[in-house]
Design an enzyme around this catalytic site. Structure first.
Site, PDB file in Angstrom:
ATOM      1  N   ASP A  97       0.841  -1.132   0.436  1.00 10.72           N
ATOM      2  CA  ASP A  97      -0.073  -0.231   0.184  1.00 10.72           C
ATOM      3  C   ASP A  97       0.931   1.151  -0.387  1.00 10.72           C
ATOM      4  OD1 ASP A  97      -2.599   1.762   0.378  1.00 10.72           O
ATOM      5  OD2 ASP A  97      -1.537   1.910   2.561  1.00 10.72           O
ATOM      6  N   ASP A  99       0.265   4.731   0.444  1.00 11.98           N
ATOM      7  CA  ASP A  99      -0.265   6.206   1.918  1.00 11.98           C
ATOM      8  C   ASP A  99      -1.139   5.971   3.092  1.00 11.98           C
ATOM      9  OD1 ASP A  99      -0.726   8.485  -0.173  1.00 11.98           O
ATOM     10  OD2 ASP A  99      -1.877   7.053  -1.078  1.00 11.98           O
TER      11      ASP A  99
END
Length: 262
Positions: A97, A99
């Protein structure tokens, strides 16, 4: 991604009158007064706005379910990833991932921003200020040596692609997947690992938000959401674990042991 998935956790506090919708990890905060332009920012960054009735199902590209002889089966769809490259043959695929896992971004000016990304929204260019999580450089460099790494974010590519260009100096990411590759499921943009085109026994997802891997929780290595704590060492601490994990043929037993001991 159990609560929300946008690139930004506190975007709204400066420019959107307290409306926040974090990339993948924090609940959307509703405001009694709907901020002007809130939908513009949400359309770029928000991965989940479950409290908003108009949350946009940008793409529901999940395998279709059809009933055959009383049982539901998936209709095959084209894999999200191309055929694995020869140099990565036999390696575990690690989905990472962006953010609040590797970086934190905001529309609010930040003096110590590592990157400033111009993003065009409805004809207007906005500056996005990006902070790198501590030790992200060491982490990505080593992960790229050990695994077939894939960036998978619920943010739009117009933001996430230039951030990745600046972040990934070593070419760790063999592929990049954005919001259109997610499945919109019960108010969340979910990363369906079964659509990658890889053996799930050799797929791991690193994410700060559990709803992003709700379809495959046994494949997950959770990380704490990061915003601005420059003393954070989580990525650095994960490197020895992943060095051991890179040598296994089936990730499930190791990840199960990790969950029971942590």
């Amino acid at each position: 991604m159990d609560h929300s998935s946008s690139i930004i956790t506190q975007v709204a506090r400066s420019e959107e009158e307290n409306a926040t919708c974090p990339e993948e990890g924090t609940a959307a905060v509703s405001s009694s007064k709907k901020p002007r332009g809130r939908g513009i920012f949400r359309s770029l960054f928000c991965c989940l706005c479950s409290r908003e009735a108009d949350a946009p199902p940008v793409n529901n590209n999940a395998p279709l379910l059809v009933e055959e002889n009383g049982t539901l089966t998936k209709v095959p769809t084209k894999p999200l990833l191309p055929q694995i490259k020869s140099k990565d043959s036999g390696k575990i695929c690690v989905v990472i991932d962006l953010d609040e896992t590797l970086v934190h971004s905001s529309f609010k000016p930040v003096n110590n921003a590592d990157f400033i990304i111009p993003v065009e929204i409805d004809g207007t260019v906005h500056q996005v200020y990006v902070l790198k999580r501590p030790h992200v450089d060491e982490f990505l460099k080593r992960m790229g040596e050990l695994f077939e790494c894939v960036l998978f974010t619920a943010s739009l590519s117009k933001y996430a692609d230039p951030v990745s260009d600046l972040l990934d100096k070593w070419g760790a990411f063999r592929g990049r997947l954005f919001r259109e590759s997610c499945v919109f499921h019960r108010g969340n943009y979910v990363k369906d690992l079964s659509r990658l085109g890889r053996d799930l026994h050799k797929v791991i997802i690193i994410d700060n938000s559990p709803a992003s891997y709700v379809f495959h929780p046994d494949n997950a290595v959770p990380v704490a959401s990061w915003f601005d704590d420059m003393s954070d060492t989580e990525l650095l601490d994960l490197i020895p674990f992943f060095e051991r994990l890179s040598k296994v043929d089936d990730i499930y037993d190791i990840l199960k042991q990790q969950r029971t001991t942590s």
